[in-house]
Write a protein that holds these residues in place. Structure first.
Motif, PDB file in Angstrom:
ATOM      1  N   VAL A 106       0.998  -1.152   0.107  1.00 36.79           N
ATOM      2  CA  VAL A 106      -0.089  -0.135   0.067  1.00 36.79           C
ATOM      3  C   VAL A 106       0.746   1.144  -0.054  1.00 36.79           C
ATOM      4  N   ILE A 107       0.698   1.990  -1.045  1.00 34.50           N
ATOM      5  CA  ILE A 107       1.645   3.220  -0.964  1.00 34.50           C
ATOM      6  C   ILE A 107       0.863   4.553  -0.745  1.00 34.50           C
ATOM      7  N   ASP A 108       1.727   5.629  -0.343  1.00 35.36           N
ATOM      8  CA  ASP A 108       1.212   7.019  -0.285  1.00 35.36           C
ATOM      9  C   ASP A 108       1.269   7.666  -1.648  1.00 35.36           C
ATOM     10  N   GLU A 109       2.365   8.190  -1.901  1.00 38.12           N
ATOM     11  CA  GLU A 109       2.531   9.140  -2.937  1.00 38.12           C
ATOM     12  C   GLU A 109       2.841   8.133  -4.264  1.00 38.12           C
ATOM     13  N   ASP A 110       3.945   7.254  -4.186  1.00 41.77           N
ATOM     14  CA  ASP A 110       4.415   6.441  -5.162  1.00 41.77           C
ATOM     15  C   ASP A 110       4.968   5.267  -4.475  1.00 41.77           C
ATOM     16  N   ILE A 111       5.364   4.331  -5.235  1.00 42.94           N
ATOM     17  CA  ILE A 111       6.012   2.937  -4.649  1.00 42.94           C
ATOM     18  C   ILE A 111       7.257   3.106  -4.028  1.00 42.94           C
ATOM     19  N   ASP A 112       7.903   4.341  -3.782  1.00 42.30           N
ATOM     20  CA  ASP A 112       9.061   4.628  -2.943  1.00 42.30           C
ATOM     21  C   ASP A 112       8.387   4.984  -1.854  1.00 42.30           C
ATOM     22  N   HIS A 113       7.183   5.213  -1.420  1.00 42.87           N
ATOM     23  CA  HIS A 113       6.771   5.656  -0.149  1.00 42.87           C
ATOM     24  C   HIS A 113       5.620   4.394   0.072  1.00 42.87           C
ATOM     25  N   VAL A 114       6.022   3.389   0.622  1.00 43.40           N
ATOM     26  CA  VAL A 114       5.276   2.070   1.083  1.00 43.40           C
ATOM     27  C   VAL A 114       4.834   2.206   2.714  1.00 43.40           C
ATOM     28  N   VAL A 115       3.435   2.393   2.668  1.00 44.37           N
ATOM     29  CA  VAL A 115       3.083   2.455   4.199  1.00 44.37           C
ATOM     30  C   VAL A 115       2.168   1.361   4.719  1.00 44.37           C
ATOM     31  N   GLY A 116       2.244   0.209   4.101  1.00 51.22           N
ATOM     32  CA  GLY A 116       1.736  -1.044   4.597  1.00 51.22           C
ATOM     33  C   GLY A 116       1.305  -2.164   3.732  1.00 51.22           C
ATOM     34  N   MET A 117       0.857  -3.353   4.163  1.00 54.58           N
ATOM     35  CA  MET A 117       0.608  -4.334   3.384  1.00 54.58           C
ATOM     36  C   MET A 117      -1.044  -4.790   3.455  1.00 54.58           C
ATOM     37  N   LEU A 118      -1.503  -4.888   2.177  1.00 58.32           N
ATOM     38  CA  LEU A 118      -2.837  -5.259   2.035  1.00 58.32           C
ATOM     39  C   LEU A 118      -2.897  -6.704   1.577  1.00 58.32           C
ATOM     40  N   TYR A 119      -3.547  -7.787   2.305  1.00 56.48           N
ATOM     41  CA  TYR A 119      -3.803  -9.074   2.249  1.00 56.48           C
ATOM     42  C   TYR A 119      -5.163  -9.428   1.549  1.00 56.48           C
ATOM     43  N   LEU A 120      -5.151  -9.878   0.478  1.00 54.11           N
ATOM     44  CA  LEU A 120      -6.460 -10.091  -0.064  1.00 54.11           C
ATOM     45  C   LEU A 120      -7.485 -11.056   0.533  1.00 54.11           C
ATOM     46  N   ARG A 121      -7.099 -11.704   1.158  1.00 52.83           N
ATOM     47  CA  ARG A 121      -7.699 -12.864   2.125  1.00 52.83           C
ATOM     48  C   ARG A 121      -8.558 -12.069   3.437  1.00 52.83           C
ATOM     49  N   ASN A 122      -7.897 -10.911   3.837  1.00 47.75           N
ATOM     50  CA  ASN A 122      -8.410 -10.058   4.814  1.00 47.75           C
ATOM     51  C   ASN A 122      -9.427  -9.293   4.127  1.00 47.75           C
ATOM     52  N   VAL A 123      -9.230  -8.706   2.993  1.00 48.82           N
ATOM     53  CA  VAL A 123     -10.407  -7.853   2.279  1.00 48.82           C
ATOM     54  C   VAL A 123     -11.548  -8.655   1.963  1.00 48.82           C
ATOM     55  N   LEU A 124     -11.256  -9.910   1.402  1.00 50.14           N
ATOM     56  CA  LEU A 124     -12.464 -10.865   1.124  1.00 50.14           C
ATOM     57  C   LEU A 124     -13.475 -10.961   2.187  1.00 50.14           C
TER      58      LEU A 124
END
Length: 213
Positions: A106-124
């Motif tokens: 999970v990014i803020d401005e661009d891929i050089d600013h990663v702020v977290g991880m999103l797991y698809l199993r959690n979203v589903l």
């Protein structure tokens, strides 16, 4: 040295009676291996003693600590990301599902600013009502781990085991994101074969999520 010539002459003169002195015991072969390269060659030439899978496992294990993170990572250009303010509606979920991945930086401005991880199993497994209003930032894991592209894979594997995390952001000396490294990538490099996990084995990830307690 003083009597050597006379002894040899006597042995030569009485060959029949002293044949046992003329025979030389074969030199014992030194079976010790001096390097990993020699051991690797020995394994590859072991014939049917080892199966092809066993040979592959041993050879990849021997080479494991010589390989760097950048050798097996997914490069930056191939990384699928999600912006932190992205709504997790049907369209976004469909795009994530079609990507074939189960984890997304999970990014803020661009891929050089990663702020977290999103797991698809959690979203589903989110409540349907909440899923239409939740953003990636609210559903993501905030712990992000980084590894340098020039670290060897043995170091990366140790870090995976220590952090109990499955995905690292790979950075260069300028702290720029150059790719991602998964635990699966690292294990595959160690054992020399592709791992198929629970999510890879199903076309419908929603069916997997439905089985979650």
């Amino acid at each position: 040295n003083r009597y050597e010539a006379k002894i040899l002459a006597t042995i030569e003169r009485y060959q029949k009676g002293m044949w046992w002195l003329r025979s030389v015991a074969p030199e014992a072969r030194d079976a010790r291996l001096g390097s990993k390269s020699e051991l690797e060659l020995f394994v590859l030439n072991s014939g049917s003693i080892l199966s092809e899978d066993e040979k592959k496992l041993i050879v990849h294990s021997l080479r494991f600590d010589q390989r760097q993170v950048k050798d097996v990572m997914t490069p930056r250009s191939m990384v699928a990301v999600v912006k932190k303010n992205e709504l997790l509606g049907p369209l976004v979920l469909d795009d994530l599902h079609k990507s074939g991945h189960s984890r997304f930086p999970v990014i803020d401005e661009d891929i050089d600013h990663v702020v977290g991880m999103l797991y698809l199993r959690n979203v589903l497994t989110l409540d349907t009502a909440r899923r239409h209003t939740a953003t990636a930032e609210t559903a993501m894991e905030k712990h992000v781990y980084f590894v340098h592209e020039q670290q060897n894979l043995a170091h990366a594997l140790s870090a995976f085991l220590k952090t109990h995390h499955h995905l690292f952001i790979v950075v260069n000396e300028f702290r720029e994101t150059v790719g991602i490294l998964s635990l699966e990538d690292t294990i595959e490099a160690l054992i020399g074969r592709t791992i198929v996990d629970e999510f890879d084995a199903h076309d419908d990830l929603r069916a997997v999520a439905a089985r979650a307690p």
